[in-house]
Motif scaffolding. Structure first.
Motif, PDB file in Angstrom:
ATOM      1  N   LYS A  35      -2.101   4.807   2.584  1.00 19.64           N
ATOM      2  CA  LYS A  35      -3.020   3.659   2.533  1.00 19.64           C
ATOM      3  C   LYS A  35      -4.098   3.765   1.451  1.00 19.64           C
ATOM      4  CE  LYS A  35      -0.883   2.196   6.236  1.00 19.64           C
ATOM      5  NZ  LYS A  35       0.207   1.184   6.108  1.00 19.64           N
ATOM      6  N   ASN A  36      -4.081   4.807   0.649  1.00 17.97           N
ATOM      7  CA  ASN A  36      -5.133   4.967  -0.363  1.00 17.97           C
ATOM      8  C   ASN A  36      -4.891   4.137  -1.620  1.00 17.97           C
ATOM      9  OD1 ASN A  36      -6.764   6.775   1.070  1.00 17.97           O
ATOM     10  ND2 ASN A  36      -5.582   8.549   0.385  1.00 17.97           N
TER      11      ASN A  36
ATOM     12  N   VAL B  84      -3.434   0.770  -3.400  1.00 21.61           N
ATOM     13  CA  VAL B  84      -3.102  -0.616  -3.058  1.00 21.61           C
ATOM     14  C   VAL B  84      -2.723  -1.361  -4.332  1.00 21.61           C
ATOM     15  CG1 VAL B  84      -3.891  -2.780  -2.039  1.00 21.61           C
ATOM     16  CG2 VAL B  84      -4.681  -0.595  -1.094  1.00 21.61           C
TER      17      VAL B  84
ATOM     18  N   THR C  35       0.836  -1.197   0.000  1.00 23.83           N
ATOM     19  CA  THR C  35       0.000   0.000   0.000  1.00 23.83           C
ATOM     20  C   THR C  35       0.871   1.247   0.000  1.00 23.83           C
ATOM     21  OG1 THR C  35      -0.116   0.092   2.408  1.00 23.83           O
ATOM     22  CG2 THR C  35      -1.805  -1.194   1.282  1.00 23.83           C
TER      23      THR C  35
ATOM     24  N   ASN D  60       1.777   7.826  -2.768  1.00 24.60           N
ATOM     25  CA  ASN D  60       0.434   8.312  -2.426  1.00 24.60           C
ATOM     26  C   ASN D  60      -0.375   8.701  -3.655  1.00 24.60           C
ATOM     27  OD1 ASN D  60       0.939   7.952   0.293  1.00 24.60           O
ATOM     28  ND2 ASN D  60       1.464  10.099   0.664  1.00 24.60           N
TER      29      ASN D  60
END
Length: 698
Positions: free
Chosen positions: A26-27, A29, A22, A124
């Motif tokens: 965490k956005n 994956v 990720t 990200n």
């Protein structure tokens, strides 16, 4: 029943090799796994929305067994990286490079344990991945038949695309759904000096898309070194893109020797258009600069002997001969055509103008012998890059420019004869050093010599990098035109301060660019590096310079000002003629003031193909500049000044479209006013059709 049972076991075994990584926030994956027959695959999601569905990875080869299937996972390794680095020049003074990495080692048992690696980096704002081929007994030299990287999309997205071509990106962008590419390809392909399209559904990168559920997706590549440029070919029944490399004269797509690696394949994604514009992932996937000393690399604002030739007012050529052999003609005994612009007296006028208004340099095209008989010819010997026309006094202009604190920018048009350029390169660069030139604009117009090679093939990509590294030996900066589109290499080689590789302002004199053109380019062409777009055209009717040319510039005068902010480049030209600027010195003031190097950049609002509003803080100064542009539709830009320091009041000079301004009907209508602004100020600024607004804040 037994067949189904064994198929289930195979799939279950493959699932054991599924790996996820990720992004730091965490956005994003990434999921990697092998298919039942050992094919590497990956998937990508953003905030749980599918971006790339299950897509195959692999390399098809000609002289060794293909690297497509029969793989097993030998090892997986995870890593996290976080650094901040300072670019030599850029849209901000520091860039954060933060990602989580998955490195997968895959072996093919059927090939005596031959193995490859696939390295994934998840940021990200997206993904970068590449193939790596370590040195090993079972893999040495190999020839690529085709790279088989897939990008399986989750829907029929809106796309901003150029026809897939091995030689040029100088097309207008077509905006359509992916499913409409095939139907629109015929009209999307327009003539060019050198072109080779390859498929009715082939498109180039960077490819910008917007999904129906509001995701902005961009596919490109990073660190294109010793490899062919990647285009994309669409399976329009299933919405799956597959990589399509540029071939060489024999039809081969690449030659590698282990250890080696491919460029990074990049997928950027966000639910905000501005995040795509602010992404630095492509730069982050390139290596740090190779140069210990970068003090000689400086952003440049320049004028030039160029636009008058582009419009047809003047000529590059000294005379009108049609049969010229390099080195065999005594030009002093020929009759000048009377329209040659690169003459000593005229160049001095540009030098005077540059010095008067605080510019750094003057570009001069058409200074050297050979321009009479080159265009469209397949001639190996056209230019020698050191012999001036009789009316261009190199020594005197060196002295004169230096006395005014101005540099002259050299021009090297290769006419596509790359072998000839490499023959002369050391002498040409030394000639530049001897005569005070520290920057060169190179050109690659026409079909490439050696014949059969393409502008975007491995052979030419190696040449472009050779030219940049050779120039660095002489402390020369390079602005390459008609070269391959950039892939972030300016991080590693920061003397590459400009590229063209797209349809630039010159096309406004060749029939025009669409009014939405510059609202798209920052989302496409500029993703991999800055463009020498050459803005600043105030006289938008070309017939004012050449009565035989009825083209016009598809923007208002004020939009031309705004482009200095929205079209980032450390190399910015005021492209129009001095006599035209002298008629509009109040508007010209913005071009004089605007910076070319920045501490910080901000996207205020943006939508590809429609509008962009950006602000930037000048490097090392408490000065900000803002640009807002729109397409052919009038709109109101909603501008906030939240980027300003809190608690302070500033003076903003607003250059606005006039109330009656229109890019076709009244492009030169503008108004200038000053207001006081703070970080809390909100401004609704009207933009004319094809118009814009430019604001300087001090």
């Amino acid at each position: 029943m037994k067949k189904l049972f064994w198929a289930f076991l195979l799939l279950a075994g493959a699932a054991l090799h599924a790996q996820q990584v990720t992004s730091p926030d965490k956005n994003v994956v990434l999921t990697f796994k092998l298919s039942a027959n050992g094919e590497p695959t990956y998937e990508l999601t953003y905030k749980k929305k599918p971006v790339i569905k299950t897509s195959k990875l692999g390399i098809d080869t000609k002289d060794v067994a293909p690297m497509l299937s029969g793989f097993t996972v030998d090892k997986t390794e995870n890593a996290t990286f976080d650094e901040t680095w300072a670019p030599v020049w850029g849209e901000e003074k520091s860039i954060r490079n933060n990602y989580n990495e998955l490195l997968v080692t895959l072996s093919q048992k059927a090939q005596k344990g031959r193995y490859i690696r696939i390295r994934f980096r998840v940021f990200n704002d997206g993904l970068g991945f590449r193939y790596e081929f370590p040195e090993q007994p079972e893999l040495n030299y190999f020839v690529i038949k085709e790279e088989k990287t897939q990008f399986a999309l989750a829907g029929d997205h809106k796309a901003f695309w150029l026809p897939g071509d091995y030689d040029t990106q100088e097309y207008s962008t077509t905006t359509s759904n992916l499913s409409e590419i095939r139907a629109k390809m015929t009209t999307a392909v327009t003539p060019n000096a050198s072109q080779e399209t390859f498929s009715p559904t082939g498109v180039q990168t960077p490819l910008m898309m917007k999904s129906k559920d509001g995701l902005y997706i961009n596919i490109h590549e990073a660190a294109l070194i010793d490899y062919s440029a990647m285009s994309l070919n669409l399976d329009d029944k299933n919405m799956v893109f597959e990589s399509w490399l540029t071939p060489d004269a024999q039809g081969n797509k690449g030659y590698l020797q282990a250890s080696a690696q491919t460029p990074w394949r990049t997928v950027l994604v966000s639910d905000k258009a501005g995040d795509i514009l602010m992404s630095r992932t492509i730069y982050n996937l390139n290596e740090p600069t190779k140069f210990k000393d970068v003090s000689w690399i400086k952003p440049v604002k320049y004028v030039g002997v160029w636009w008058e030739m582009i419009t047809g007012k003047s000529t590059w050529a000294y005379n009108d001969l049609t049969n010229v052999h390099l080195g065999e003609l005594d030009y002093s005994k020929t009759k000048p055509n009377g329209k040659h612009a690169a003459n000593t007296a005229h160049v001095k006028e540009y030098i005077d103008f540059a010095a008067q208004h605080g510019f750094d340099a003057v570009l001069v095209e058409g200074w050297n012998e050979g321009w009479e008989d080159w265009f469209g010819k397949s001639k190996d010997f056209v230019f020698d890059f050191i012999t001036p026309y009789p009316d261009f006094d190199v020594k005197e202009l060196h002295r004169y420019a230096a006395s005014k604190g101005i540099k002259i920018i050299m021009h090297h048009e290769t006419s596509g004869s790359v072998r000839n350029y490499e023959r002369w390169m050391d002498k040409a660069y030394q000639f530049m050093v001897d005569n005070g030139y520290n920057a060169v604009k190179s050109g690659y117009v026409g079909d490439i010599i050696p014949r059969g090679e393409y502008h975007y093939g491995q052979w030419m990509n190696n040449h472009y990098l050779y030219a940049v590294t050779k120039a660095a030996e002489y402390k020369i900066m390079v602005n390459a035109h008609e070269a391959v589109r950039p892939t972030g290499l300016a991080r590693t080689y920061p003397n590459l301060i400009g590229n063209e590789a797209a349809r630039g302002t010159e096309y406004e004199s060749f029939g025009g660019n669409n009014a939405d053109h510059t609202t798209i380019l920052p989302f496409t062409r500029l993703m991999g590096g800055p463009m020498d777009y050459t803005p600043g055209i105030f006289q938008t009717k070309i017939s004012a310079y050449n009565p035989d040319n009825n083209s016009f510039v598809h923007t208002t005068l004020v939009k031309q000002l705004a482009l200095y902010v929205t079209m980032y480049s450390p190399l910015q030209m005021a492209a129009d003629l001095p006599e035209t600027y002298n008629k509009h010195l109040d508007a010209f003031q913005f071009i004089k003031d605007v910076a070319v190097d920045w501490d910080q950049s901000y996207v205020i609002e943006a939508e590809p193909g429609d509008y962009i509003t950006m602000a930037r803080k000048a490097k090392g100064k408490d000065e900000w500049f803002l640009g807002a542009i729109t397409d052919e539709n009038a709109r109101t830009a909603n501008i906030t000044f939240e980027f300003l320091p809190k608690g302070k009041t500033f003076t903003a000079t607003i250059y606005a479209d006039g109330t009656d301004a229109h890019y076709e009907k009244n492009p030169q209508s503008y108004a200038i006013k000053t207001i006081k602004v703070t970080s809390k100020t909100k401004l609704q600024q009207k933009l004319a059709p094809g118009g814009g607004a430019a604001i300087s804040i001090k």
